[in-house]
Enzyme design. Structure first.
Site, PDB file in Angstrom:
ATOM      1  CG  HIS A  84      -2.094  -0.912   0.992  1.00  0.00           C
ATOM      2  ND1 HIS A  84      -2.910  -1.412   1.878  1.00  0.00           N
ATOM      3  CD2 HIS A  84      -2.558  -1.578  -0.237  1.00  0.00           C
ATOM      4  CE1 HIS A  84      -3.816  -2.345   1.389  1.00  0.00           C
ATOM      5  NE2 HIS A  84      -3.630  -2.151   0.309  1.00  0.00           N
ATOM      6  NE  ARG A 140     -15.249  17.886  -0.812  1.00  0.00           N
ATOM      7  CZ  ARG A 140     -14.571  18.099  -1.815  1.00  0.00           C
ATOM      8  NH1 ARG A 140     -13.318  18.922  -1.588  1.00  0.00           N
ATOM      9  NH2 ARG A 140     -14.664  17.470  -3.083  1.00  0.00           N
ATOM     10  NE  ARG A 166     -20.568  20.253   0.299  1.00  0.00           N
ATOM     11  CZ  ARG A 166     -20.019  19.023   0.082  1.00  0.00           C
ATOM     12  NH1 ARG A 166     -20.120  18.373  -1.314  1.00  0.00           N
ATOM     13  NH2 ARG A 166     -19.078  18.461   0.882  1.00  0.00           N
ATOM     14  CD  GLU A 180     -24.637  16.138  -3.716  1.00  0.00           C
ATOM     15  OE1 GLU A 180     -23.680  15.654  -3.301  1.00  0.00           O
ATOM     16  OE2 GLU A 180     -25.040  16.900  -2.993  1.00  0.00           O
ATOM     17  CG  ASN A 194     -17.166  12.140  -6.329  1.00  0.00           C
ATOM     18  OD1 ASN A 194     -16.800  12.075  -7.724  1.00  0.00           O
ATOM     19  ND2 ASN A 194     -16.482  12.593  -5.466  1.00  0.00           N
ATOM     20  CG  ASP A 195     -22.941  11.509  -3.272  1.00  0.00           C
ATOM     21  OD1 ASP A 195     -22.980  10.527  -2.890  1.00  0.00           O
ATOM     22  OD2 ASP A 195     -22.752  12.511  -2.490  1.00  0.00           O
ATOM     23  NE  ARG A 220     -19.103   8.997  -2.414  1.00  0.00           N
ATOM     24  CZ  ARG A 220     -18.707  10.196  -2.263  1.00  0.00           C
ATOM     25  NH1 ARG A 220     -19.900  10.680  -2.131  1.00  0.00           N
ATOM     26  NH2 ARG A 220     -17.584  10.867  -2.475  1.00  0.00           N
ATOM     27  CB  CYS A 269     -18.130  20.750  -7.526  1.00  0.00           C
ATOM     28  SG  CYS A 269     -19.386  20.257  -6.859  1.00  0.00           S
TER      29      CYS A 269
END
Length: 836
Positions: A456, A563, A599, A693, A716-717, A727, A764
């Site tokens: 990793h 965020r 946000r 989203e 992403n969502d 996800r 975004c």
């Protein structure tokens, strides 16, 4: 039929339920289900036939494994470990096979009664989750003769027999995971097993492992292409078996660049250079810095079972929060590999076999730190003994957990590591969290004596862009600290005594690479215009003022996503409105005259804020999260909106609402802004936008755009909900591709709906940071891209190479494809044609 063992009373006396034991660890069932006896006899007897798996050094506790696999713990008295063995005379030792009724330990009842809090003796089934316990006896029992409890091994039922209200099913699977069942595939299997109530076991080479244990799965030593057996028993056994077989046969990539090569074949070079395995390619010139790893001294004896178990569970909870924070930060940076690695660490942290082993050591009288270290090292030895290089490399992940837990239990050394300006870090080995905590700007390269190209740390080094050489052997630790060296990881060597000509050549090559990056940075301050004159705003995703300043240096046109979760996490209470105002004002100030999209709090789901009263949910991704959380806690929303409305100037503020599903969510917040703005005496209002989203928001984009000032797509969502793929699910990571044609169509629908009301649309999510996707997004009509700060120059350069009209035609073709793979292939072809 299920294999049932009837336990006989190990002592004469009165049977009590565990709830009446004066010890919260036993009474709360933390060690497993069972019962207790208030003893009248003075010799502890074996409750059944079995093997002594563990005998405490003080003789106060015995662990016995029954023929059906039941793990029994017999603990004489409460806090009797403090007696140091006085009052106990064991008659057996670990490994002995015993018969029901055979004496195990003689007890000096009077002596123990005078010095211990209680004589109550506990019998618990430590693996009771995998067993079926019948009704326990009550009242008075006689040692050796009275039936006490029936225990059935639910996992050994024959196919078709009733087990826990269901049946037993068997199957076989060919393991498709690259490299076999190492940490991340094992975490996937654990994740799958936890969806079902049935007991699931994986068999290989004559050994079996619970599918709920990452360590046990890795301990099987299963390689890629091996065939394993799967046994599921319980009420949902058929579905559990099908899911497990699918998980085993679904390929996941190990993430390695090359197969590990034994260091002994590489370190000896005729040119005097140190050889090794390339873990991450690249060229570096820097000062050698040797990191010496020292084993921490830990106390062996504990302060009592209850105190040490409480300390261990508290430390594990803290480490869980720390790892979750690392995952969140990785997600914010778009560092998918880093997030997946720490996700595997979470699975290891929750591993039931590791936990059980540590708890047994604590019951034996050891401290929490010593117990956890011992449990980790026992499992590490198992992995090292398998002769599998890939699994041996996973020992570093176990060491990482050990270090984290010990840091919480014993306190960590918080002194900052002093690195030269350009350091080539040399170590025996590093753990993932150690690497991510090194100051990236000062790390020029990495050289490890051990490790491999598949571990990793190697994956992280590639993701971070750090040239890394591993498996260099003990000679690496003899390198001259402070010397200037040249590292060519791609070619597999480090020169610790370069001459002037080689130093100059390496620096020239590095300067050439940097010149191109610098050229892009210098051009990034200007506007990003396509060849036919379409302006695309390229902003940055940030979490604080420091990242904002970095974004400005890289030419960002503004902040496309701030965020605010960073204000709420890693603290015990909510930030005040003034704290929030000050932090957000710092971001706005750092932007000079550029705009910022901020946000509102996106809590819930996989974003945990411990002090908020959010309910536990069966499916957090579909539960109370985003704007739903804020609307459910109006005081939290009001405090945040009040802070934002006090920012100056409001003309550069754009407020963004997460997880909006329809117009009602938007209107509720807009009404609240009006009330709060009136209370503050404001005549100006900031822009208000919504995140797209979920599919419903994309389908209703025209309705949302009627009341919103802009729309911002969180790919992403949106991908997660469109493809119905979690996800966070490791097995589905490769298929979680935002370039899926269904997602592209929803982006197109969003832009079409926004244009009906003259609104602009930005992206975004992580897709905006993918240079291959830029042409698709421009073609779909997106006019703002918010990316990682360091990627701003590259994305702007990419925009300037495009023709928007041609991109529109390309976008139509992309939406007609059948898969994300086909979309990517077309985009790659288009990019190659444009480059010629």
């Amino acid at each position: 039929m299920t294999a049932t063992v009837t336990l006989r009373a190990p002592l004469s006396g009165k049977v009590l339920p565990l709830s009446q034991v004066p010890d919260p660890v036993f009474a709360g069932g933390m060690m497993g289900q069972g019962l207790a006896i208030e003893p009248l006899s003075s010799t502890l007897l074996a409750p059944c036939d079995g093997v002594i798996s563990q005998l405490s050094s003080t003789g106060h506790a015995v662990a016995l494994r029954a023929a059906n696999g039941a793990e029994l713990l017999l603990h004489i008295g409460i806090d009797t470990v403090q007696l140091g063995g006085q009052g106990f005379a064991p008659r057996v030792q670990a490994g002995d096979r015993v018969s029901c009724g055979q004496p195990l330990v003689d007890i000096d009842i009077d002596s123990v009664a005078q010095r211990a809090p209680s004589l109550i003796t506990v019998l618990v089934v430590t693996n009771s989750d995998d067993m079926q316990l019948g009704a326990a006896a009550s009242g008075m029992v006689q040692a050796g003769s009275s039936a006490l409890l029936d225990i059935s091994a639910s996992g050994t039922a024959a196919e078709g027999d009733s087990v826990a209200g269901g049946v037993s099913h068997h199957g076989q699977a060919l393991v498709a995971h690259e490299g076999g069942l190492h940490a991340r595939p094992a975490a996937l299997l654990q994740h799958t097993a936890r969806r079902f109530t049935s007991r699931i076991e994986i068999g290989f080479g004559g050994k079996h492992a619970s599918a709920r244990s990452v360590v046990a799965i890795m301990g099987l030593g299963v390689g890629e292409g091996d065939t394993v057996s799967v046994h599921a028993s319980g009420a949902d056994a058929e579905a559990a078996l099908a899911a497990m077989l699918a998980a085993l046969q679904t390929r996941s990539e190990a993430g390695h660049a090359a197969a590990a090569v034994p260091a002994t074949t590489l370190a000896a070079r005729s040119d005097g250079k140190l050889g090794g395995v390339c873990a991450a390619p690249g060229l570096a010139v820097g000062t050698l810095l040797l990191l010496a790893e020292q084993d921490r001294a830990v106390p062996e004896r504990g302060a009592g079972v209850e105190a040490e178990l409480t300390a261990l569970h508290g430390a594990l909870a803290q480490v869980r929060r720390d790892i979750e924070a690392d995952i969140a930060l990785a997600g914010q940076r778009g560092a998918r590999a880093e997030g997946e690695i720490f996700g595997a660490h979470l699975a290891l942290l929750d591993d039931p076999e590791l936990m059980l082993a540590a708890e047994r050591f604590i019951v034996d009288g050891r401290s929490a730190a010593h117990a956890y270290r011992s449990a980790i090292r026992v499992q590490s030895e198992v992995l090292l003994s398998l002769g599998n290089a890939l699994l041996a490399e996973r020992v570093a992940d176990l060491k990482d957990l050990e270090r984290r837990v010990l840091d919480v239990l014993l306190g960590s050394d918080n002194s900052a590591l002093q690195l030269p300006a350009q350091a080539i870090v040399v170590a025996d080995d590093l753990t993932p969290s150690q690497l991510t905590r090194l100051p990236r700007a000062q790390v020029a390269g990495l050289v490890l004596a051990r490790g491999g190209a598949t571990n990793h740390v190697a994956i992280l080094a590639r993701a971070l862009g750090i040239p890394a050489l591993v498996a260099c052997g003990p000679a690496a630790l003899q390198l001259p600290a402070g010397a200037e060296a040249v590292l060519d990881a791609g070619e597999g060597w480090l020169d610790a005594q370069p001459d002037a000509a080689n130093l100059a050549l390496a620096r020239q090559q590095i300067a050439g690479h940097e010149a191109r990056r610098q050229a892009l940075r210098e051009q990034s301050a200007g506007r990003a215009l396509t060849r036919d004159g379409v302006h695309i705003e390229v902003a940055a995703n940030v979490v604080n003022a420091a990242e904002t300043r970095d974004a400005v240096l890289h030419g960002a046109d503004g902040v496309g996503l701030l965020r605010t979760e960073f204000l709420f996490t890693e603290r015990s209470d909510a930030p005040s409105s003034e704290e929030q105002r000050a932090a957000c004002q710092a971001v706005l100030d750092a932007l000079e005259d550029r705009p910022a999209i901020i946000r509102t709090l996106d809590a819930g789901g996989d974003k945990d804020v411990p002090y908020l009263p959010l309910p536990a949910e069966d499916n957090p991704a579909l539960g109370l999260r985003g704007i739903r959380t804020s609307l459910a806690m109006p005081e939290v929303l009001d405090a945040q909106l009040t802070a934002l409305l006090q920012l100056k100037p409001l003309s550069r503020l754009r407020i963004l609402l997460p997880m909006v599903t329809d117009v009602a969510d938007l209107l509720l917040v807009r009404q609240r802004i009006e009330v709060l703005a009136a209370q503050l005496g404001l005549s100006e209002r900031p822009q208000l936008g919504v995140m797209i989203e979920v599919p419903s928001a994309a389908l209703l984009a025209a309705q949302l755009a009627e009341h919103a000032d802009f729309l911002s797509i969180g790919t992403n969502d949106l991908t997660q909900y469109t493809l119905a793929m979690d996800r966070c699910h490791p097995a589905l990571a490769a298929r979680q591709d935002a370039l899926h044609p269904a997602v592209l169509r929803l982006i197109g629908l969003t832009v079409h709906g926004a244009r009906q009301h003259g609104r602009w649309v930005g992206v975004c999510g992580a897709l905006a940071s993918d240079p291959l996707a830029t042409a698709a997004l421009v073609g779909l009509g997106v006019t703002e891209l918010s990316v990682s700060p360091t990627l701003v120059p590259e994305i702007k350069d990419r925009v300037r190479q495009l023709d928007a009209a041609a991109c529109q035609e390309l976008a139509l073709t992309l939406q007609a494809q059948r898969s994300a793979a086909e979309v990517r292939a077309l985009l790659a072809t288009a990019a190659n044609v444009a480059a010629q």
